[in-house]
Motif scaffolding. Structure first.
Motif, PDB file in Angstrom:
ATOM      1  N   LEU A   1       0.847  -1.178   0.000  1.00 53.82           N
ATOM      2  CA  LEU A   1       0.000   0.000   0.000  1.00 53.82           C
ATOM      3  C   LEU A   1       0.893   1.242   0.000  1.00 53.82           C
ATOM      4  CD1 LEU A   1      -2.781   1.347   0.192  1.00 53.82           C
ATOM      5  CD2 LEU A   1      -2.595   1.210   2.680  1.00 53.82           C
ATOM      6  N   PRO A   2       1.116   1.851  -1.173  1.00 52.45           N
ATOM      7  CA  PRO A   2       1.933   3.070  -1.219  1.00 52.45           C
ATOM      8  C   PRO A   2       1.170   4.239  -0.618  1.00 52.45           C
ATOM      9  CG  PRO A   2       1.080   2.530  -3.410  1.00 52.45           C
ATOM     10  CD  PRO A   2       0.661   1.414  -2.496  1.00 52.45           C
ATOM     11  N   ASP A   3       1.496   4.578   0.623  1.00 55.37           N
ATOM     12  CA  ASP A   3       0.667   5.462   1.432  1.00 55.37           C
ATOM     13  C   ASP A   3       1.065   6.930   1.329  1.00 55.37           C
ATOM     14  OD1 ASP A   3      -1.530   5.550   3.349  1.00 55.37           O
ATOM     15  OD2 ASP A   3      -0.028   6.239   4.783  1.00 55.37           O
ATOM     16  N   ARG A   4       2.339   7.229   1.100  1.00 50.81           N
ATOM     17  CA  ARG A   4       2.801   8.599   0.901  1.00 50.81           C
ATOM     18  C   ARG A   4       3.945   8.579  -0.107  1.00 50.81           C
ATOM     19  NH1 ARG A   4      -1.339   9.544   2.746  1.00 50.81           N
ATOM     20  NH2 ARG A   4      -1.932  10.936   4.447  1.00 50.81           N
ATOM     21  N   ILE A   5       4.051   9.655  -0.889  1.00 52.27           N
ATOM     22  CA  ILE A   5       5.049   9.732  -1.950  1.00 52.27           C
ATOM     23  C   ILE A   5       5.764  11.069  -1.878  1.00 52.27           C
ATOM     24  CG2 ILE A   5       5.454   9.615  -4.443  1.00 52.27           C
ATOM     25  CD1 ILE A   5       2.743   8.205  -4.693  1.00 52.27           C
ATOM     26  N   ALA A   6       7.074  11.048  -2.110  1.00 50.12           N
ATOM     27  CA  ALA A   6       7.865  12.270  -2.260  1.00 50.12           C
ATOM     28  C   ALA A   6       8.875  12.018  -3.375  1.00 50.12           C
ATOM     29  CB  ALA A   6       8.572  12.630  -0.951  1.00 50.12           C
ATOM     30  N   SER A   7       9.624  13.051  -3.746  1.00 48.69           N
ATOM     31  CA  SER A   7      10.733  12.891  -4.684  1.00 48.69           C
ATOM     32  C   SER A   7      11.894  13.716  -4.185  1.00 48.69           C
ATOM     33  CB  SER A   7      10.326  13.307  -6.100  1.00 48.69           C
ATOM     34  OG  SER A   7       9.804  14.618  -6.132  1.00 48.69           O
ATOM     35  N   ASN A   8      13.119  13.354  -4.597  1.00 43.97           N
ATOM     36  CA  ASN A   8      14.293  14.058  -4.075  1.00 43.97           C
ATOM     37  C   ASN A   8      15.018  14.816  -5.183  1.00 43.97           C
ATOM     38  OD1 ASN A   8      15.789  12.157  -5.489  1.00 43.97           O
ATOM     39  ND2 ASN A   8      16.435  11.018  -3.675  1.00 43.97           N
ATOM     40  N   VAL A   9      16.169  15.381  -4.850  1.00 48.63           N
ATOM     41  CA  VAL A   9      16.921  16.211  -5.794  1.00 48.63           C
ATOM     42  C   VAL A   9      17.424  15.407  -6.993  1.00 48.63           C
ATOM     43  CG1 VAL A   9      17.607  17.916  -4.082  1.00 48.63           C
ATOM     44  CG2 VAL A   9      19.010  15.891  -4.412  1.00 48.63           C
ATOM     45  N   ASN A  10      17.523  14.082  -6.842  1.00 51.60           N
ATOM     46  CA  ASN A  10      17.967  13.223  -7.941  1.00 51.60           C
ATOM     47  C   ASN A  10      16.806  12.683  -8.764  1.00 51.60           C
ATOM     48  OD1 ASN A  10      20.691  13.447  -7.098  1.00 51.60           O
ATOM     49  ND2 ASN A  10      20.355  11.836  -5.573  1.00 51.60           N
ATOM     50  N   ASP A  11      15.576  13.169  -8.461  1.00 52.14           N
ATOM     51  CA  ASP A  11      14.352  12.694  -9.110  1.00 52.14           C
ATOM     52  C   ASP A  11      14.036  11.248  -8.786  1.00 52.14           C
ATOM     53  OD1 ASP A  11      13.847  15.173 -10.328  1.00 52.14           O
ATOM     54  OD2 ASP A  11      15.118  14.674 -12.035  1.00 52.14           O
ATOM     55  N   ASP A  12      14.622  10.715  -7.697  1.00 56.53           N
ATOM     56  CA  ASP A  12      14.183   9.420  -7.191  1.00 56.53           C
ATOM     57  C   ASP A  12      12.783   9.572  -6.596  1.00 56.53           C
ATOM     58  OD1 ASP A  12      16.673   8.265  -7.779  1.00 56.53           O
ATOM     59  OD2 ASP A  12      17.486   8.827  -5.819  1.00 56.53           O
ATOM     60  N   ILE A  13      12.030   8.500  -6.643  1.00 55.97           N
ATOM     61  CA  ILE A  13      10.688   8.478  -6.047  1.00 55.97           C
ATOM     62  C   ILE A  13      10.785   7.794  -4.695  1.00 55.97           C
ATOM     63  CG2 ILE A  13       8.306   7.725  -6.335  1.00 55.97           C
ATOM     64  CD1 ILE A  13       8.820   7.654  -9.355  1.00 55.97           C
ATOM     65  N   VAL A  14      10.348   8.488  -3.654  1.00 54.67           N
ATOM     66  CA  VAL A  14      10.471   8.011  -2.274  1.00 54.67           C
ATOM     67  C   VAL A  14       9.065   7.681  -1.777  1.00 54.67           C
ATOM     68  CG1 VAL A  14      11.403   8.523  -0.001  1.00 54.67           C
ATOM     69  CG2 VAL A  14      12.430   9.586  -2.025  1.00 54.67           C
ATOM     70  N   VAL A  15       8.859   6.443  -1.355  1.00 52.80           N
ATOM     71  CA  VAL A  15       7.509   5.954  -1.065  1.00 52.80           C
ATOM     72  C   VAL A  15       7.444   5.336   0.328  1.00 52.80           C
ATOM     73  CG1 VAL A  15       5.653   4.422  -1.851  1.00 52.80           C
ATOM     74  CG2 VAL A  15       7.230   5.425  -3.524  1.00 52.80           C
ATOM     75  N   ILE A  16       6.401   5.677   1.073  1.00 51.50           N
ATOM     76  CA  ILE A  16       6.049   4.907   2.264  1.00 51.50           C
ATOM     77  C   ILE A  16       5.127   3.776   1.819  1.00 51.50           C
ATOM     78  CG2 ILE A  16       4.687   4.885   4.389  1.00 51.50           C
ATOM     79  CD1 ILE A  16       5.705   7.671   4.982  1.00 51.50           C
ATOM     80  N   ASP A  17       5.555   2.552   2.047  1.00 54.72           N
ATOM     81  CA  ASP A  17       4.776   1.369   1.681  1.00 54.72           C
ATOM     82  C   ASP A  17       4.331   0.685   2.966  1.00 54.72           C
ATOM     83  OD1 ASP A  17       3.656  -0.712   0.147  1.00 54.72           O
ATOM     84  OD2 ASP A  17       5.508  -1.895   0.315  1.00 54.72           O
ATOM     85  N   ASN A  18       3.033   0.722   3.240  1.00 55.91           N
ATOM     86  CA  ASN A  18       2.510   0.088   4.438  1.00 55.91           C
ATOM     87  C   ASN A  18       2.227  -1.387   4.163  1.00 55.91           C
ATOM     88  OD1 ASN A  18       2.696   2.312   6.078  1.00 55.91           O
ATOM     89  ND2 ASN A  18       0.624   3.020   5.657  1.00 55.91           N
ATOM     90  N   ILE A  19       2.929  -2.234   4.904  1.00 52.27           N
ATOM     91  CA  ILE A  19       2.784  -3.677   4.744  1.00 52.27           C
ATOM     92  C   ILE A  19       1.510  -4.168   5.426  1.00 52.27           C
ATOM     93  CG2 ILE A  19       3.918  -5.909   5.047  1.00 52.27           C
ATOM     94  CD1 ILE A  19       5.418  -3.903   3.254  1.00 52.27           C
ATOM     95  N   SER A  20       1.188  -3.572   6.557  1.00 51.08           N
ATOM     96  CA  SER A  20      -0.035  -3.879   7.293  1.00 51.08           C
ATOM     97  C   SER A  20      -0.437  -2.609   8.028  1.00 51.08           C
ATOM     98  CB  SER A  20       0.189  -5.029   8.288  1.00 51.08           C
ATOM     99  OG  SER A  20       0.934  -4.572   9.404  1.00 51.08           O
ATOM    100  N   GLN A  21      -1.482  -2.674   8.828  1.00 52.70           N
ATOM    101  CA  GLN A  21      -1.888  -1.494   9.587  1.00 52.70           C
ATOM    102  C   GLN A  21      -0.996  -1.269  10.810  1.00 52.70           C
ATOM    103  OE1 GLN A  21      -5.777  -3.853  11.027  1.00 52.70           O
ATOM    104  NE2 GLN A  21      -5.647  -1.803  11.851  1.00 52.70           N
ATOM    105  N   TYR A  22       0.032  -2.110  10.989  1.00 51.85           N
ATOM    106  CA  TYR A  22       0.935  -1.962  12.123  1.00 51.85           C
ATOM    107  C   TYR A  22       2.395  -1.788  11.714  1.00 51.85           C
ATOM    108  CZ  TYR A  22      -3.166  -4.144  14.232  1.00 51.85           C
ATOM    109  OH  TYR A  22      -4.447  -4.442  14.596  1.00 51.85           O
ATOM    110  N   TYR A  23       2.697  -1.921  10.432  1.00 56.33           N
ATOM    111  CA  TYR A  23       4.094  -1.990  10.019  1.00 56.33           C
ATOM    112  C   TYR A  23       4.252  -1.459   8.608  1.00 56.33           C
ATOM    113  CZ  TYR A  23       8.472  -4.114   8.407  1.00 56.33           C
ATOM    114  OH  TYR A  23       9.710  -4.313   7.862  1.00 56.33           O
ATOM    115  N   GLY A  24       5.350  -0.714   8.369  1.00 49.46           N
ATOM    116  CA  GLY A  24       5.610  -0.191   7.041  1.00 49.46           C
ATOM    117  C   GLY A  24       7.092  -0.111   6.753  1.00 49.46           C
ATOM    118  N   ARG A  25       7.423   0.444   5.606  1.00 47.61           N
ATOM    119  CA  ARG A  25       8.810   0.590   5.197  1.00 47.61           C
ATOM    120  C   ARG A  25       8.917   1.763   4.221  1.00 47.61           C
ATOM    121  NH1 ARG A  25      10.036  -3.752   0.378  1.00 47.61           N
ATOM    122  NH2 ARG A  25       8.126  -3.380  -0.803  1.00 47.61           N
TER     123      ARG A  25
END
Length: 272
Positions: free
Chosen positions: A141-165
């Motif tokens: 579940l890609p819950d939040r998205i940002a991008s950085n100075v290198n145009d990489d895409i930075v994503v919060i991926d929620n694995i469950s309602q208790y844990y993410g990465r």
């Protein structure tokens, strides 16, 4: 939360279904209240906002445009049968959406699941990111998205309602690195549960860890630079992050019990 300058911000509260423009000067003043059940939002170059909304099926498959001068909300992009979640507008005026199929919130399968889709501001899709180089699904579940100075895409991926990465993709959509928390802080039942993410002008990634009242600061290569538990400074349950025009970090927190109206907003000076 989206800051417009060092004194004004748009703040969404999904508990009371309200999107408010707030001015923080000598006094805190609400400039505008709009009835909207916002999941995520991002500013356009004209300081209007693209919104992904909770709510009825009439709007749940749409990305909507809020014209901030008038307060009018109208459909901008239809994704049916997919459902939009996270939304981010890059410095190149591209829209990155985290989308999911119905019923696939934490169910990552070969036949259905979540992905990122990149659109132009004209609403036309450019590309999508769903599988890694091993043909495995990249997101639950890609819950939040940002991008950085290198145009990489930075994503919060929620694995469950208790844990993410945190998952970082290069411009080709391949995974560069992932981050799953700091073992000194996130151990046992205290799992890493990121709620928002921002990037700095030098490429650092800052992640709010809501259940541990912590901010994790990562290098652009994914190395942990510092993990600071903020509870001793009165910052608890940090949910939303944004930088203002002065480079100060705004930290929006939820109420301690999740029900009372005592949520707080903190402004933090970050040192390099």
């Amino acid at each position: 939360m989206l800051s417009l300058d060092n004194k004004t911000a748009w703040i969404s509260s999904y508990d009371i279904n309200t999107l408010s423009k707030i001015n923080f000067d000598d006094k805190i003043r609400t400039v505008k209240d709009i009835s909207a059940d916002v999941y995520d939002m991002s500013l356009t170059a004209r300081e209007d906002m693209l919104l992904s909304l909770y709510g009825s099926t009439d709007v749940s498959t749409d990305v909507s445009l809020l014209t901030t001068k008038t307060g009018e909300i109208k459909p901008f992009l239809s994704l049916s049968p997919l459902y939009p979640g996270s939304i981010h507008i890059t410095k190149h005026n591209e829209i990155i959406l985290g989308v999911m199929e119905e019923g696939s919130t934490y169910d990552r399968t070969d036949k259905g699941g979540s992905k990122l889709i990149v659109f132009g501001m004209n609403g036309k899709p450019k590309t999508s990111f769903e599988y890694d180089k091993h043909k495995q699904r990249m997101f639950t579940l890609p819950d939040r998205i940002a991008s950085n100075v290198n145009d990489d895409i930075v994503v919060i991926d929620n694995i469950s309602q208790y844990y993410g990465r945190v998952v970082v993709l290069n411009q080709e959509g391949q995974i560069k690195w992932t981050y799953q928390g700091n073992p000194q802080v996130n151990s046992g039942v205290n799992l890493f549960y990121p709620s928002d993410i921002v990037t700095t002008s030098v490429g650092h990634v800052i992640v709010s860890d809501i259940n541990r009242h912590a901010l994790h600061v990562l290098s652009h290569q994914g190395a942990l630079l510092i993990c600071k538990v903020m509870a001793d400074q009165g910052i608890i349950y940090p949910m939303s992050l944004d930088f203002d025009t002065n480079g100060q970090l705004w930290v929006g927190c939820r109420s301690e019990d999740g029900e009372s109206c005592d949520a707080k907003l903190h402004i933090v000076n970050m040192s390099s």
